[in-house]
Design a protein around this motif. Structure first.
Motif, short mmCIF file in Angstrom:
data_model
loop_
_atom_site.label_atom_id
_atom_site.label_comp_id
_atom_site.label_asym_id
_atom_site.label_seq_id
_atom_site.Cartn_x
_atom_site.Cartn_y
_atom_site.Cartn_z
N VAL A 168 -4.81 5.25 5.05
CA VAL A 168 -5.53 3.83 4.23
C VAL A 168 -6.72 4.00 4.07
CG1 VAL A 168 -5.22 1.40 3.65
CG2 VAL A 168 -3.30 2.83 4.60
N ARG A 169 -7.52 3.68 3.11
CA ARG A 169 -8.83 3.55 2.87
C ARG A 169 -9.24 2.34 2.39
NH1 ARG A 169 -10.99 8.48 0.88
NH2 ARG A 169 -10.65 9.12 3.05
N PHE A 170 -10.18 1.55 3.16
CA PHE A 170 -10.69 0.22 2.40
C PHE A 170 -11.77 0.17 1.79
CE2 PHE A 170 -12.58 -3.92 3.19
CZ PHE A 170 -11.75 -4.67 2.45
N PRO A 196 -4.09 3.94 -0.56
CA PRO A 196 -3.41 5.03 0.02
C PRO A 196 -4.34 6.48 -0.35
CG PRO A 196 -2.11 4.65 -1.83
CD PRO A 196 -3.31 3.57 -1.68
N VAL A 197 -4.50 7.03 0.64
CA VAL A 197 -5.23 8.63 0.65
C VAL A 197 -4.51 9.54 1.26
CG1 VAL A 197 -7.36 9.62 0.65
CG2 VAL A 197 -7.45 7.21 0.35
N VAL A 203 0.66 -1.10 0.10
CA VAL A 203 -0.04 -0.03 -0.15
C VAL A 203 1.08 1.14 0.13
CG1 VAL A 203 -0.50 0.60 2.48
CG2 VAL A 203 -2.20 0.80 0.89
N LYS A 204 2.16 1.09 0.38
CA LYS A 204 3.16 2.19 0.17
C LYS A 204 3.40 2.79 -0.99
CE LYS A 204 5.64 1.46 4.76
NZ LYS A 204 6.84 1.11 5.44
N LYS A 205 3.15 1.67 -2.03
CA LYS A 205 3.23 1.74 -3.48
C LYS A 205 2.12 2.21 -4.12
CE LYS A 205 7.37 -1.31 -3.42
NZ LYS A 205 7.79 -2.78 -3.88
N GLY A 206 1.08 1.86 -3.68
CA GLY A 206 -0.19 2.04 -4.42
C GLY A 206 -1.25 1.18 -3.98
#
Length: 91
Positions: A79-81, A53-54, A38-41
């Motif tokens: 982070v949004r789920f 990631p937002v 999630v750090k990358k996208g």
């Protein structure tokens, strides 16, 4: 459900030969992979959902007890789920 209960559930699903330690290591590995990804996208798990990631913009906030006091809230990342339709339908 907390992490210990999730480990027990993973152990049960994997079968009787799986130790609690192995189930915990598997869960930790998945969580680390999601965190790293999630750090990358966005990280998309088909049938489960997407972790995105937002970035939140800076904004002004107010103290609810004293509305006349304004506080600057700095920009941040989070982070949004987003649940998949399959997950939503299973509820």
């Amino acid at each position: 459900m907390n992490k210990a209960q999730l480990i027990d559930s993973v152990q049960e699903i994997l079968g009787g030969d799986t130790s609690k330690r192995a189930a915990a290591e598997a869960l930790d590995a998945v969580l680390k992979a999601i965190t790293k990804g999630v750090k990358k996208g966005p990280v998309q798990l088909i049938g489960f959902g997407t972790f995105k990631p937002v970035e939140r913009a800076a904004r002004m906030g107010r103290n609810p007890r004293k509305p006349e006091i304004e506080v600057e809230i700095k920009a941040s990342k989070t982070v949004r789920f987003v649940a998949s339709s399959a997950l939503k339908d299973s509820l």
